[in-house]
Design a protein around this motif. Structure first.
Motif, PDB file in Angstrom:
ATOM      1  N   HIS A 183       0.839  -1.192   0.000  1.00 24.13           N
ATOM      2  CA  HIS A 183       0.000   0.000   0.000  1.00 24.13           C
ATOM      3  C   HIS A 183       0.883   1.253   0.000  1.00 24.13           C
ATOM      4  CE1 HIS A 183      -3.610   2.354   0.757  1.00 24.13           C
ATOM      5  NE2 HIS A 183      -2.919   3.025   1.656  1.00 24.13           N
ATOM      6  N   ASP A 184       2.002   1.190   0.694  1.00 22.65           N
ATOM      7  CA  ASP A 184       2.920   2.333   0.720  1.00 22.65           C
ATOM      8  C   ASP A 184       3.412   2.686  -0.679  1.00 22.65           C
ATOM      9  OD1 ASP A 184       2.673   2.606   3.448  1.00 22.65           O
ATOM     10  OD2 ASP A 184       4.525   1.535   3.909  1.00 22.65           O
ATOM     11  N   ARG A 185       3.676   1.678  -1.503  1.00 24.38           N
ATOM     12  CA  ARG A 185       4.141   1.938  -2.870  1.00 24.38           C
ATOM     13  C   ARG A 185       3.028   2.614  -3.674  1.00 24.38           C
ATOM     14  NH1 ARG A 185       7.159   3.904  -6.637  1.00 24.38           N
ATOM     15  NH2 ARG A 185       7.057   2.767  -8.603  1.00 24.38           N
ATOM     16  N   ALA A 186       1.793   2.141  -3.547  1.00 22.54           N
ATOM     17  CA  ALA A 186       0.672   2.771  -4.250  1.00 22.54           C
ATOM     18  C   ALA A 186       0.514   4.224  -3.804  1.00 22.54           C
ATOM     19  CB  ALA A 186      -0.618   1.989  -4.020  1.00 22.54           C
TER      20      ALA A 186
ATOM     21  N   VAL B 227      -6.736   6.522  -3.458  1.00 21.69           N
ATOM     22  CA  VAL B 227      -6.115   5.202  -3.610  1.00 21.69           C
ATOM     23  C   VAL B 227      -6.996   4.169  -2.923  1.00 21.69           C
ATOM     24  CG1 VAL B 227      -4.091   3.787  -3.088  1.00 21.69           C
ATOM     25  CG2 VAL B 227      -3.815   6.238  -3.620  1.00 21.69           C
ATOM     26  N   ARG B 228      -7.416   3.153  -3.687  1.00 24.47           N
ATOM     27  CA  ARG B 228      -8.243   2.095  -3.114  1.00 24.47           C
ATOM     28  C   ARG B 228      -7.694   0.732  -3.504  1.00 24.47           C
ATOM     29  NH1 ARG B 228     -14.667   3.101  -3.524  1.00 24.47           N
ATOM     30  NH2 ARG B 228     -14.711   5.125  -2.508  1.00 24.47           N
ATOM     31  N   PRO B 229      -7.516  -0.132  -2.525  1.00 23.63           N
ATOM     32  CA  PRO B 229      -7.166  -1.498  -2.872  1.00 23.63           C
ATOM     33  C   PRO B 229      -8.328  -2.130  -3.639  1.00 23.63           C
ATOM     34  CG  PRO B 229      -6.812  -1.087  -0.535  1.00 23.63           C
ATOM     35  CD  PRO B 229      -7.573   0.085  -1.084  1.00 23.63           C
TER      36      PRO B 229
ATOM     37  N   THR C 127      -6.214  -6.555   2.987  1.00 20.97           N
ATOM     38  CA  THR C 127      -4.859  -6.228   3.398  1.00 20.97           C
ATOM     39  C   THR C 127      -4.906  -4.986   4.270  1.00 20.97           C
ATOM     40  OG1 THR C 127      -3.986  -7.130   1.354  1.00 20.97           O
ATOM     41  CG2 THR C 127      -2.569  -5.607   2.571  1.00 20.97           C
ATOM     42  N   PRO C 128      -4.365  -5.071   5.489  1.00 20.68           N
ATOM     43  CA  PRO C 128      -4.386  -3.879   6.338  1.00 20.68           C
ATOM     44  C   PRO C 128      -3.548  -2.759   5.728  1.00 20.68           C
ATOM     45  CG  PRO C 128      -3.070  -5.625   7.340  1.00 20.68           C
ATOM     46  CD  PRO C 128      -3.687  -6.188   6.100  1.00 20.68           C
ATOM     47  N   LEU C 129      -4.036  -1.551   5.892  1.00 23.56           N
ATOM     48  CA  LEU C 129      -3.309  -0.393   5.395  1.00 23.56           C
ATOM     49  C   LEU C 129      -2.203  -0.042   6.366  1.00 23.56           C
ATOM     50  CD1 LEU C 129      -6.339   1.761   4.268  1.00 23.56           C
ATOM     51  CD2 LEU C 129      -5.003   0.144   2.927  1.00 23.56           C
ATOM     52  N   SER C 130      -1.085   0.340   5.872  1.00 27.24           N
ATOM     53  CA  SER C 130       0.020   0.708   6.754  1.00 27.24           C
ATOM     54  C   SER C 130       0.085   2.204   6.879  1.00 27.24           C
ATOM     55  CB  SER C 130       1.329   0.169   6.219  1.00 27.24           C
ATOM     56  OG  SER C 130       1.526   0.606   4.884  1.00 27.24           O
TER      57      SER C 130
END
Length: 126
Positions: A91-94, A111-113, A123-126
């Protein structure tokens, strides 16, 4: 994991854009270079710019049935301008890709998974 990047711009900016201006050409060059970089890294999935928001129709449930209405929201000041799908390791890369777009273009990027199905854990967001 795949992420959907939704780029929003101000309606007034969309309506007044000069596609021959150096600023617009610089934005196009930024997106072209970013696309090449993400393709080379294997993170690019797809992207598309959208047609003018005046061509948007929204289908809503009203009076017990679906009804098509013009536009996303009449009071909206920002409109959806484009989307991209990237396949990133985190998620950090996105978020980093989205931050580069915001820094270069000035638009808002959501930004949405992308869900992986009903049995996959989020996936938990960091």
């Amino acid at each position: 994991m795949k992420y959907l990047l939704l780029a929003y711009t101000k309606q007034a900016d969309w309506d007044s854009v000069d596609v021959n201006s150096p600023e617009f050409q610089a934005m196009c060059e930024f997106y072209e270079n970013l696309g090449k970089e993400l393709t080379a890294s294997g993170e690019f999935v797809s992207t598309e710019g959208l047609a003018h928001p005046s061509l948007t129709r929204t289908v809503r449930m009203r009076d017990g049935g679906p009804v098509a209405v013009d536009g996303p929201y009449a009071e909206a000041k920002e409109v959806l301008a484009s989307y991209a799908i990237v396949d990133c390791a985190s998620h950090d890369r996105a978020m980093a890709i989205a931050a580069r777009i915001v820094a270069a273009v000035g638009d808002t990027v959501e930004v949405r998974p992308i869900g992986q199905g009903p049995l996959a854990e989020d996936t938990p967001l960091s």
